[in-house]
Design a protein around this motif. Structure first.
Motif: not given
Length: 395
Positions: A239-247
């Protein structure tokens, strides 16, 4: 032009469709009913349209037919590149065949110019019809998703709605509260900030759809909102990577909080993650994903009561020293890093040390000691809520 090509139009149509199926890769993957039904009809219309233009007639009715066909293909999910490839290939071959059957005396002086005119007539019309229908379908899907998310967040039954929309409801979701800050260009007076904000949001939504295979349900605005991600889709660590990708997609640092809950408990989970997000933002924490376990103490400190009131007064001695209060906030948000705090405040690290020492002298809570640090952090959380609370009206 003589009548022979017009008489051969249906035969030529069938020949062209056979050519498509055998030699044109995008068309060879189409279902048989589409290839021998719509494609055959469209090919015939392309041939007739070519004849009309060669004879100097306006092919308006045939253009309208092609537009209706393109809209139908958009509804059926046939890729737009397949549509264009089929139409262009049809016109190219039809043009060659018709010219070879035309009396040399009746042939146009500039066949290339005429072919470009045919393509220019049909390409914009087909593309516009396809895009309009595709946009309508996307809008309908987005509306269904928004309706579904609203129903899940409010705890309303969704089984009938799910069947009608075709959206599958998962047994549990990761409920994510999202804050999307302004893009730097949104403050540029020479740029339309509304356009910048919408593009930022669309990039984030496209990244979310790509990472989650369109199974995530979201209700987002340019400032943030709520995302429901099927629990089985991502391990917690991803999930951390997902939020980083959205950023990265939005080109801004997104802050998010997450909590997993059964579908029936989504309303309560959504309230909690948004309260937690509010706490994170009040503490000026860096962008990223925060779970409930990360800030359980801070969350609990925000609950109304005498404890919150008492903690909120511990920093009152700093009221006349805004530079000290800001240094404390920055120091907490940087994870107690003197260098990062100094860099953010644009001061020397020794200045940070001096200010921390003064905070200890004025409040009686030493930020260099674990107990003092704990109370200072708790007091900072409590103070942000006390200062934001509406003050009673004075008579």
């Amino acid at each position: 032009m003589n009548g022979q090509p017009r008489q051969d139009v249906r035969v030529l149509s069938r020949q062209l469709v056979g050519h498509f199926a055998e030699h044109v890769a995008p068309c060879s993957t189409l279902p048989g009913d589409a290839l021998h039904g719509d494609i055959t009809a469209v090919t015939r219309i392309c041939l007739e349209l070519t004849v009309d233009i060669l004879d100097g007639r306006e092919p308006d009715d045939k253009v309208e037919y092609l537009q209706r066909a393109a809209a139908g293909w958009a509804r059926e999910g046939i890729p737009v590149d397949t549509v264009h490839h089929a139409v262009h290939e049809g016109f190219r071959i039809a043009f060659d065949l018709l010219l070879t059957q035309t009396d040399p005396r009746d042939r146009p002086e500039d066949p290339a110019h005429l072919l470009l005119r045919i393509v220019d007539t049909i390409t914009p019309a087909v593309a516009l019809a396809y895009v309009r229908e595709h946009q309508a379908a996307v809008t309908e899907h987005h509306t269904a998703v928004h309706t579904m998310v609203s129903a899940l967040l409010s705890g309303h039954p969704t089984s009938t709605m799910a069947r009608a929309s075709g959206i599958e409801i998962e047994p549990s979701y990761v409920v994510v509260a999202v804050h999307i800050p302004s893009h730097p260009d949104e403050t540029n007076p020479q740029v339309d900030r509304t356009v910048v904000a919408r593009r930022k949001l669309r990039r984030a939504q496209a990244a979310l759809a790509g990472r989650c295979d369109r199974r995530a349900l979201s209700l987002l605005s340019v400032d943030g909102g709520t995302i429901l991600i099927p629990e089985a889709m991502f391990p917690d660590a991803d999930l951390d990577d997902l939020i980083a990708d959205l950023s990265d997609a939005a080109q801004v640092g997104i802050t998010a909080t997450a909590l997993t809950a059964p579908t029936a408990e989504i309303p309560e989970a959504a309230d909690r993650v948004h309260e937690l997000l509010d706490t994170v933002l009040r503490l000026a924490s860096p962008p990223g994903l925060y779970r409930f376990a990360d800030l359980a103490m801070e969350y609990q400190l925000t609950r109304p009561g005498p404890g919150l009131d008492r903690l909120g007064t511990l920093l009152d001695p700093l009221d006349d020293h805004p530079d000290l209060l800001e240094t404390l906030r920055r120091h907490m948000s940087t994870g107690l890093s003197r260098r990062r705090t100094a860099r953010q405040l644009q001061v020397h690290a020794n200045t940070v040390d001096y200010r921390l020492k003064r905070i200890g002298q004025l409040t009686g809570l030493d930020p260099m000691q674990p107990s003092g640090l704990w109370y200072l952090r708790a007091a900072l959380v409590a103070r942000t809520y006390r200062d934001a609370a509406p003050r009673p009206a004075t008579v």
